[in-house]
Design an enzyme around this catalytic site. Structure first.
Site, PDB file in Angstrom:
ATOM      1  CB  THR A   5      -0.788   0.075   1.312  1.00  0.00           C
ATOM      2  OG1 THR A   5      -1.623  -1.127   1.262  1.00  0.00           O
ATOM      3  CG2 THR A   5      -1.647   1.226   1.445  1.00  0.00           C
ATOM      4  N   GLY A  49      -9.995  -3.355   2.439  1.00  0.00           N
ATOM      5  CA  GLY A  49      -9.248  -3.013   3.666  1.00  0.00           C
ATOM      6  C   GLY A  49      -9.550  -1.766   4.300  1.00  0.00           C
ATOM      7  CG  ASP A  50      -6.297  -0.300   6.382  1.00  0.00           C
ATOM      8  OD1 ASP A  50      -5.788  -1.336   5.689  1.00  0.00           O
ATOM      9  OD2 ASP A  50      -5.130   0.658   6.768  1.00  0.00           O
ATOM     10  CB  THR A  93       0.911   0.413   4.759  1.00  0.00           C
ATOM     11  OG1 THR A  93       1.078  -0.748   4.144  1.00  0.00           O
ATOM     12  CG2 THR A  93       2.186   0.609   5.434  1.00  0.00           C
ATOM     13  N   GLY A  94      -0.740  -2.030   6.135  1.00  0.00           N
ATOM     14  CA  GLY A  94      -0.808  -3.274   7.095  1.00  0.00           C
ATOM     15  C   GLY A  94      -2.097  -4.031   6.711  1.00  0.00           C
ATOM     16  N   GLY A 142      -5.319  -4.892   6.987  1.00  0.00           N
ATOM     17  CA  GLY A 142      -6.386  -3.935   7.033  1.00  0.00           C
ATOM     18  C   GLY A 142      -7.269  -4.471   7.872  1.00  0.00           C
TER      19      GLY A 142
END
Length: 316
Positions: free
Chosen positions: A181, A211-212, A232-233, A235
């Site tokens: 991301t 996702g987030d 980023t990760g 989500g």
């Protein structure tokens, strides 16, 4: 309108970017890939800082910085986005103005060359915050944004990752342990903030998973009273924690520094099972990042001339 930030004794402007967090370790990174990633991060900083150095807005700067990374196949956003289980590319993005707290987001778009620009159109040219799927694609075409054939986004490396996932029946995290991301946060010369995030999601995602990144308050948030955040990760965990807003709330109501607030929230996210990272800037000119992974593609620059481009956890 506030006095220019420089007149208040702050940096004239700030810009922080990321290109994903995960298992970025020296012994697993080829020299060619490391060189390409650092070059791309530097180009993103150059694009955003060019806007800010001319007195441009934080909103324009984060859009410019993210577009550079969307166009680079080394990252999981725009061209180079990961594949869904069905072998398509579905793109998510968000952008937020810290002055008005207006925001725009898109999810599951398939034909917009730069999804971050579509998110901005949603914010500025529609009464809505988030559009998804076919409707978002239709809105993009109606607004005249640059379109791309779906094949434009596909790369052989991302196709290999999907095939590996299916063949070995492993989880999406094990295929490419780097969350590619991309995102940017900025403070402009007026002291105003903005944040933007763009992603292709996770390899092998199914059922229209989102996702987030496009969720305001989870992966993206900006508030002139506190800070601007892009995440980023993993989500699902960032959504459950409300990471971006949680950090800003701690800064606003508890008076914590950006770094302190981010470290606490990232620790809480890890306790839930989520890994990844965040980048931040605030109205005082503070810049920070926090990640609970071995590395994060990241960079920062300010009007003072300070510039950092980093990948590994020990580069700070």
């Amino acid at each position: 309108m506030s006095l220019p930030a420089m007149a208040q004794g702050k940096p004239g402007w700030t810009l922080v970017i990321h290109g994903g967090a995960g298992v970025m370790e020296r012994d697993k990174m080829t020299p060619e890939r490391e060189t390409a990633v650092r070059k791309a991060l530097d180009a993103s900083l150059a694009a955003g800082s060019a806007v800010l150095a001319k007195g441009g807005s934080a909103l324009d700067a984060v859009e410019a910085a993210v577009k550079v990374l969307e166009d680079d196949p080394n990252f999981n956003a725009g061209r180079g986005a990961v594949f869904t289980y069905e072998g398509t590319n579905e793109l998510d993005a968000a952008i937020m103005d810290g002055t008005t707290r207006k925001a725009g987001a898109v999810a599951g778009v398939t034909r917009t060359k730069n999804p971050v620009s579509l998110a901005r159109r949603v914010m500025e040219d529609s009464p809505h915050v988030m559009l998804a799927g076919e409707g978002a694609d239709q809105f993009s075409a109606e607004k005249g944004l640059e379109q791309a054939d779906p094949a434009y986004f596909a790369t052989e490396e991302r196709r290999r990752q999907l095939e590996t996932l299916k063949a070995k029946k492993i989880g999406w995290y094990d295929v490419d342990r780097k969350f590619g991301t991309v995102g940017a946060v900025a403070m402009d010369a007026e002291g105003h903030l903005a944040a933007a995030t763009s992603t292709g999601g996770i390899t092998g995602k199914r059922w229209g998973r989102i996702g987030d990144a496009p969720v305001i308050g989870a992966g993206t948030y900006a508030d002139d009273r506190a800070c601007a955040v892009s995440a980023t990760g993993a989500g699902e965990y960032f959504i459950r924690e409300g990471v971006a807003h949680e950090i800003c709330a701690r800064v606003r109501f508890k008076g914590e520094s950006l770094k302190a607030a981010a470290d606490v929230v990232m620790a809480e996210t890890k306790a839930l099972g989520g890994t990844g990272g965040v980048i931040l800037t605030g109205p005082s000119g503070e810049m920070a990042w926090s990640f609970n992974t071995p590395g994060m593609y990241r960079g920062k620059v300010s009007a003072s001339g300070e510039k950092v481009v980093a990948i590994y956890g020990d580069e700070d």
